[in-house]
Design a protein around this motif. Sequence first.
Motif, PDB file in Angstrom:
ATOM      1  N   LEU A  65       0.759  -1.293  -0.241  1.00 38.44           N
ATOM      2  CA  LEU A  65       0.230   0.152   0.064  1.00 38.44           C
ATOM      3  C   LEU A  65       0.606   1.285   0.275  1.00 38.44           C
ATOM      4  O   LEU A  65       0.595   2.075  -0.925  1.00 38.44           O
ATOM      5  N   ILE A  66       2.127   1.412   0.264  1.00 37.91           N
ATOM      6  CA  ILE A  66       2.373   2.764   0.677  1.00 37.91           C
ATOM      7  C   ILE A  66       3.041   2.917  -0.521  1.00 37.91           C
ATOM      8  O   ILE A  66       3.524   3.638  -0.559  1.00 37.91           O
ATOM      9  N   ALA A  67       4.078   1.610  -1.148  1.00 37.80           N
ATOM     10  CA  ALA A  67       4.337   1.577  -2.407  1.00 37.80           C
ATOM     11  C   ALA A  67       2.882   2.106  -3.594  1.00 37.80           C
ATOM     12  O   ALA A  67       3.367   3.009  -4.638  1.00 37.80           O
ATOM     13  N   ALA A  68       2.135   1.402  -3.308  1.00 31.53           N
ATOM     14  CA  ALA A  68       0.932   2.153  -4.585  1.00 31.53           C
ATOM     15  C   ALA A  68       0.836   3.295  -4.251  1.00 31.53           C
ATOM     16  O   ALA A  68       0.482   4.067  -5.275  1.00 31.53           O
ATOM     17  N   GLY A  69       0.753   4.148  -3.117  1.00 33.37           N
ATOM     18  CA  GLY A  69       0.393   5.310  -2.874  1.00 33.37           C
ATOM     19  C   GLY A  69       1.502   6.086  -3.023  1.00 33.37           C
ATOM     20  O   GLY A  69       1.135   7.125  -3.739  1.00 33.37           O
ATOM     21  N   LEU A  70       2.439   5.900  -2.867  1.00 35.72           N
ATOM     22  CA  LEU A  70       3.907   6.860  -3.817  1.00 35.72           C
ATOM     23  C   LEU A  70       3.802   6.655  -5.087  1.00 35.72           C
ATOM     24  O   LEU A  70       3.712   7.504  -5.850  1.00 35.72           O
ATOM     25  N   VAL A  71       3.685   5.484  -5.778  1.00 36.35           N
ATOM     26  CA  VAL A  71       2.843   5.116  -7.403  1.00 36.35           C
ATOM     27  C   VAL A  71       2.371   6.197  -7.975  1.00 36.35           C
ATOM     28  O   VAL A  71       2.163   6.857  -8.855  1.00 36.35           O
ATOM     29  N   PHE A  72       1.159   6.368  -7.392  1.00 35.17           N
ATOM     30  CA  PHE A  72      -0.162   7.398  -7.174  1.00 35.17           C
ATOM     31  C   PHE A  72       0.221   9.088  -7.465  1.00 35.17           C
ATOM     32  O   PHE A  72      -0.025   9.380  -8.692  1.00 35.17           O
ATOM     33  N   ALA A  73       0.348   9.155  -6.093  1.00 34.80           N
ATOM     34  CA  ALA A  73       1.093  10.747  -5.732  1.00 34.80           C
ATOM     35  C   ALA A  73       2.511  10.976  -7.466  1.00 34.80           C
ATOM     36  O   ALA A  73       1.872  11.850  -7.436  1.00 34.80           O
ATOM     37  N   GLY A  74       2.700  10.058  -7.538  1.00 34.32           N
ATOM     38  CA  GLY A  74       4.085  10.726  -8.892  1.00 34.32           C
ATOM     39  C   GLY A  74       3.129  10.631 -10.059  1.00 34.32           C
ATOM     40  O   GLY A  74       2.998  11.899 -10.665  1.00 34.32           O
ATOM     41  N   VAL A  75       2.068   9.466  -9.848  1.00 32.91           N
ATOM     42  CA  VAL A  75       0.775   9.984 -11.618  1.00 32.91           C
ATOM     43  C   VAL A  75      -0.040  11.333 -11.212  1.00 32.91           C
ATOM     44  O   VAL A  75       0.091  12.037 -12.083  1.00 32.91           O
ATOM     45  N   ALA A  76      -0.061  12.022 -10.646  1.00 38.27           N
ATOM     46  CA  ALA A  76      -0.959  12.503  -9.815  1.00 38.27           C
ATOM     47  C   ALA A  76      -0.221  13.572 -10.248  1.00 38.27           C
ATOM     48  O   ALA A  76      -0.523  14.643 -10.636  1.00 38.27           O
ATOM     49  N   GLY A  77       1.595  14.204  -9.685  1.00 35.99           N
ATOM     50  CA  GLY A  77       2.216  15.433 -10.146  1.00 35.99           C
ATOM     51  C   GLY A  77       1.874  14.556 -11.461  1.00 35.99           C
ATOM     52  O   GLY A  77       2.221  16.778 -11.789  1.00 35.99           O
ATOM     53  N   GLU A  78       1.974  14.319 -11.951  1.00 33.81           N
ATOM     54  CA  GLU A  78       2.258  14.297 -13.338  1.00 33.81           C
ATOM     55  C   GLU A  78       1.314  14.610 -13.839  1.00 33.81           C
ATOM     56  O   GLU A  78       1.201  15.357 -15.281  1.00 33.81           O
ATOM     57  N   LEU A  79       0.332  14.631 -13.472  1.00 36.14           N
ATOM     58  CA  LEU A  79      -1.196  15.239 -14.592  1.00 36.14           C
ATOM     59  C   LEU A  79      -1.448  16.299 -14.189  1.00 36.14           C
ATOM     60  O   LEU A  79      -2.043  17.074 -14.499  1.00 36.14           O
ATOM     61  N   PHE A  80      -0.392  17.170 -13.070  1.00 41.16           N
ATOM     62  CA  PHE A  80      -0.577  18.982 -12.536  1.00 41.16           C
ATOM     63  C   PHE A  80       0.490  19.600 -13.315  1.00 41.16           C
ATOM     64  O   PHE A  80       0.116  20.671 -13.557  1.00 41.16           O
TER      65      PHE A  80
END
Length: 96
Positions: A65-80
């Motif tokens: 869950l920690i790894a998934a949260g970090l990956v999705f946070a990176g993807v969200a950052g790219e969407l900005f």
Amino acid sequence: MPVPHDNKLREIESRLHREDPRFARAFADGRPCRPREYRYRRAWLLLVTALGALATGLVLAHGLLIAAGLVFAGVAGELFDPHRRERGTRCPPPES
């Protein structure tokens, strides 16, 4: 007789309407909205979900869950990034 600038303006108008019809329609009505590049609704939703998964992973001490949260946070950052479509790929495809 049309002026050369009129052709350029019509071309810009048609390209704008093709790329973001909602923005072009709102602009013509006199109530402009944000262009597509600056609408971040999905990015915020993904970021909130990512931070929720990250917090849950930290509370439960669950590495996946920690790894998934970090990956999705990176993807969200790219969407900005409003210019992500303009950059293209890093390596162009090989020419035949």
